[in-house]
Design an enzyme around this catalytic site. Structure first.
Site, PDB file in Angstrom:
ATOM      1  N   HIS A 111       4.003 -16.802  12.649  1.00 20.17           N
ATOM      2  CA  HIS A 111       2.840 -16.680  12.163  1.00 20.17           C
ATOM      3  C   HIS A 111       2.024 -17.856  11.635  1.00 20.17           C
ATOM      4  O   HIS A 111       1.257 -18.167  10.861  1.00 20.17           O
ATOM      5  CB  HIS A 111       3.175 -15.853  10.717  1.00 20.17           C
ATOM      6  CG  HIS A 111       1.862 -14.981  10.522  1.00 20.17           C
ATOM      7  ND1 HIS A 111       0.784 -15.539   9.485  1.00 20.17           N
ATOM      8  CD2 HIS A 111       1.510 -13.710  10.716  1.00 20.17           C
ATOM      9  CE1 HIS A 111      -0.056 -14.592   9.167  1.00 20.17           C
ATOM     10  NE2 HIS A 111       0.155 -13.623  10.194  1.00 20.17           N
TER      11      HIS A 111
ATOM     12  N   GLU B 241      -5.739 -12.877  -8.643  1.00 21.82           N
ATOM     13  CA  GLU B 241      -6.214 -13.708  -7.361  1.00 21.82           C
ATOM     14  C   GLU B 241      -7.709 -13.587  -7.676  1.00 21.82           C
ATOM     15  O   GLU B 241      -8.446 -12.822  -8.517  1.00 21.82           O
ATOM     16  CB  GLU B 241      -5.841 -13.301  -6.127  1.00 21.82           C
ATOM     17  CG  GLU B 241      -4.173 -13.484  -5.660  1.00 21.82           C
ATOM     18  CD  GLU B 241      -4.016 -13.272  -4.300  1.00 21.82           C
ATOM     19  OE1 GLU B 241      -5.020 -13.060  -3.588  1.00 21.82           O
ATOM     20  OE2 GLU B 241      -2.842 -13.509  -4.000  1.00 21.82           O
TER      21      GLU B 241
ATOM     22  N   ASP C 116       1.105 -12.635   0.077  1.00 23.96           N
ATOM     23  CA  ASP C 116       0.038 -11.635   0.122  1.00 23.96           C
ATOM     24  C   ASP C 116       0.662 -10.681   1.072  1.00 23.96           C
ATOM     25  O   ASP C 116       0.365  -9.544   1.145  1.00 23.96           O
ATOM     26  CB  ASP C 116      -1.356 -12.141   0.293  1.00 23.96           C
ATOM     27  CG  ASP C 116      -2.055 -12.675  -0.944  1.00 23.96           C
ATOM     28  OD1 ASP C 116      -1.313 -12.086  -1.927  1.00 23.96           O
ATOM     29  OD2 ASP C 116      -2.976 -13.378  -1.011  1.00 23.96           O
TER      30      ASP C 116
END
Length: 566
Positions: free
Chosen positions: A129, A308, A196
Site C-alpha cells: 500500500h 477528523e 482510517d
C-alpha cells in the site's frame, strides 16, 4: 527489464540495478494485494526449467542454494507482481521473492546477503500500500510478509501482563489491523489507536507512525507499542522494548523499514466500546472549522473519542467521498448545494464511543458538545453504528470503487504535517489557491494532532509545535493524468518552501539527500548511527532511497556517538 521511477528522480543507482528509464508511465498491473491469498507452489527443477536464463543470470549468487530455496521465487510472473504498489507511479522488479514460513526464513535471507561478497537489498512487503515504491527492492529480493501468517492461527494472541491488570495483543508484523480487531473483540478489547483504513499490516503502519482521528487522544499507533521482534540488517532476530535494546525499539518505530523488519509487535489494548455516535458538521468558514477542531481535541477524557475533518469541493462525487457511506442521498444533495454556493465547504467529523448500557445519555452528551461549536445551522448530521462498522468504514468505499474499476488506478497521494501557526496560510494558498481551479479527485483530509502524544525518541518526525495538522490529499488519477496531479503536489510543496511553512512529510518521499537530512532534522545523525549499527551494508528497504552511498557520507555536522543516544 527497465526500472521505472518517479519523475525528477536524480540519485545515482547501485550498479546491480537494471537500466533506468525516466518519465515513463508504469504499466497498469493488477494491484497485488490480492497476492495475500495466493499460495505459491514449491520450487522444483521443472519450475526452474521454464524460467528464462536471463532471469537466473541476474540472481544473487548462491541464493537458490539456501535451505529456504523452496520458498524463493524467481519466475517473471511473480517478480512482475511484486514490481509495483498501490501508488502505481513506480515500477521496479526484484530479482526474486521470498515467501517465508517463519521469521527464521527472513533472518536467513538477510544474513546470507549480509555475509555475501555481493550483498543484495531486501524489502519487506505487506499489502503493497505504499505509493512511491517504498516497499520495492529493485534487483534485490522482496519478502512477502503475508506468507508468515498464511494457514496459521497463532500469529495473533491476546494476553494479560504478568502479575498485572493490563492486557495486550501480540500480532505478527504481517497481520492486518482488521484481523487484529476481530481477534481482540473476542475478548471485549481493542487497540487504542488506528489508521482510517484497517486492511494494512501491523509492521507497515508501525514503520511509519499510524495516524487517524484517535491520535489526538492516544497518540499514533507507534506510541501504543510495548515490544517488538525485529530482523535487523545483519540477519539477527532481536527483541526490543523501552527497557530491552531501547535504541532499536525507538529507531524501528517510525523508522521507514531502515533498521529492521518487524515480525511481531506487542500492542496496547483497552476495553472496546459497543457503539459509536458519529457526527459530521459542515462549515463555510475555515477559521471556525479549525477553531472547533482544536476545541474538541482539548477537552478531557469525557470528550470526543475521534476528531477528523475534510475539504468538500462542489465536484465531490464518489471518487471524492469514497472513505465512507455516511450521508443519505438527501443530505448529500443538501451539502453539495451549499458547496456549490461557496465553492467548497469544510466537514468536521467527530465520534463518541459508548456502551449499550449508557445509550440513553449519549445524545445528551453529543448535544452538549454541539452547543459549543460554530457549524452552519441545519448542517449537523449524525449516524449510529457499531464500533466495528465505524473502524472499518473505509473498506466499504474501497469495495464500491473496485466494483466500478476505480480502485486500481494511479494514486499520487501527498500527506504532510503543517504547524498550527501556518494552517491559515496553507488554507489560503492551497485550498483556496492551488486546488480551487481543479476538481479534487479524492478525499482531502484536515485534522489536528498533539505533539505531546508523540515520543521524541522514536524515528518519526513532526513539526515543532504543540498542535499541528495532518493534511492528506488522497487523489486518484481516474483519467490517467497522474503526472498532472503530481505536478500539483510539487506546486504545493514549492508554495510551502516559498512561504517558509515548516511542514513535515508523512509517508515521506524525497529524491535528494539534503531533503532527507532536512526531513529528519536533529534526528538525522542519530538515525545514521542506528543505520550503521543495525544495517551497516544498507540492505533494508532500498525503495525509500534514504541511504544511497557509504554511511560515512551521510553524517551531518558533528557526529553523535552511538552510546549517547539512549
Amino acid at each position: 527489464m527497465p526500472v521505472y521511477l518517479p519523475r525528477h528522480c536524480c540519485l545515482p543507482l547501485p550498479s546491480f540495478l537494471p537500466p533506468l528509464v525516466l518519465n515513463s508511465p508504469p504499466p497498469f498491473l493488477p494491484f497485488f494485494a490480492h497476492s495475500y491469498l495466493e499460495s505459491p507452489q514449491p520450487m522444483s527443477p521443472q519450475r526452474l526449467s521454464h524460467i528464462p536464463p536471463s532471469f537466473l543470470i541476474t540472481l544473487p549468487q548462491g541464493l537458490l542454494e539456501l535451505d529456504i530455496a523452496d520458498r524463493i521465487y524467481v519466475d517473471p510472473d511473480t517478480t512482475t507482481r511484486f514490481s509495483t504498489d498501490f501508488g502505481r507511479l513506480t515500477r521496479a522488479p526484484p530479482s526474486a521473492v521470498l515467501y517465508p514460513s517463519s521469521p527464521d526464513d527472513i533472518a536467513a535471507l538477510v544474513r546470507f546477503s549480509y555475509f555475501s561478497p555481493h550483498p543484495f537489498t531486501v524489502a519487506a512487503r505487506g499489502c503493497g500500500h505504499s505509493v512511491r515504491g517504498q516497499a520495492l527492492a529493485p534487483g534485490g529480493v522482496v519478502v512477502d510478509m503475508p506468507s508468515l501468517g498464511r494457514g496459521r492461527d497463532d500469529r495473533i494472541n491476546v494476553s494479560r501482563g504478568d502479575g498485572s491488570s493490563f492486557w495486550y495483543v501480540d500480532a505478527g508484523g504481517e497481520q492486518l489491523w482488521i484481523d487484529v480487531l476481530h481477534e481482540t473483540l473476542k475478548h471485549g478489547l481493542a487497540p487504542r489507536s488506528w489508521t482510517d483504513y484497517l486492511h494494512l499490516t501491523v509492521g507497515g503502519t508501525l514503520s511509519n507512525a499510524g495516524v487517524s482521528g484517535q491520535a489526538f487522544r492516544h497518540g499514533p499507533q507507534i506510541s501504543n507499542v510495548y515490544e517488538l521482534e525485529v530482523v535487523t540488517g545483519k540477519g539477527e532476530i532481536m527483541r526490543c522494548s523501552h527497557n530491552e535494546n531501547p535504541a532499536l525499539f525507538y529507531g524501528v518505530l517510525g523508522g521507514l523499514g531502515q533498521l529492521g523488519i518487524i515480525t511481531r509487535a506487542r500492542i496496547a489494548v483497552e476495553p472496546a466500546p459497543e457503539r459509536v455516535r458519529w457526527a459530521r458538521l459542515i462549515y463555510t468558514d475555515f477559521a471556525s472549522f479549525t477553531r472547533d477542531q482544536e476545541l474538541l481535541i482539548s477537552i478531557s477524557e469525557e470528550g470526543f473519542d475521534y476528531v477528523e475533518g475534510s475539504l468538500l469541493m462542489m465536484d465531490h462525487g464518489l471518487i471524492g467521498n469514497w472513505r465512507s457511506s455516511f450521508f443519505s442521498d438527501r443530505d448529500w444533495e443538501k451539502v453539495k448545494l451549499l458547496a456549490s454556493q461557496f465553492g467548497a465547504v469544510y466537514c468536521l467529523e467527530g465520534a463518541v464511543y459508548y456502551e449499550l448500557a449508557t445509550a440513553s445519555s449519549v445524545d445528551q452528551k453529543l448535544h452538549s458538545f454541539l452547543k459549543l461549536l460554530s457549524f452552519v445551522p441545519g448542517f449537523a448530521f449524525a449516524n449510529d453504528v457499531s464500533y466495528m462498522a465505524f473502524l472499518d468504514r473505509v473498506h466499504d468505499g474501497e469495495m464500491k470503487l473496485r466494483s466500478m474499476g476505480l480502485w486500481d488506478v494511479p494514486h499520487p497521494w501527498l500527506n504532510i504535517f503543517v504547524p498550527k501557526s501556518r494552517i491559515r496560510d496553507f488554507e489560503i494558498g492551497v485550498f483556496k489557491g492551488i486546488l480551487k481551479p481543479n476538481n479534487s479527485r479524492g478525499p482531502v483530509l484536515i485534522y489536528p494532532l498533539k505533539k505531546n502524544k508523540w515520543d521524541e525518541k522514536m524515528s518519526a518526525v513532526i513539526p515543532d509545535e504543540e498542535i499541528f495538522y495532518s493534511i492528506g490529499l488522497l487523489r486518484s488519477a481516474i483519467m490517467g493524468d497522474w503526472e498532472h496531479l503530481d505536478d500539483k503536489n510539487d506546486e504545493i510543496l514549492r508554495f510551502c518552501h516559498r512561504e517558509g511553512i515548516q511542514y513535515k512529510q508523512y509517508l515521506p518521499h524525497y529524491t535528494a539527500q539534503t531533503d532527507w537530512m532536512k526531513h529528519f532534522g536533529l534526528k538525522w545523525n542519530v538515525f545514521v548511527e542506528l543505520k550503521r549499527r543495525y544495517d551497516p551494508k544498507l540492505l533494508l528497504s532500498p525503495g525509500q532511497r534514504i541511504f544511497t552511498s557509504s554511511l560515512m557520507d551521510h553524517v551531518w555536522e558533528q557526529e553523535i556517538p552511538f552510546l549517547k543516544l539512549y
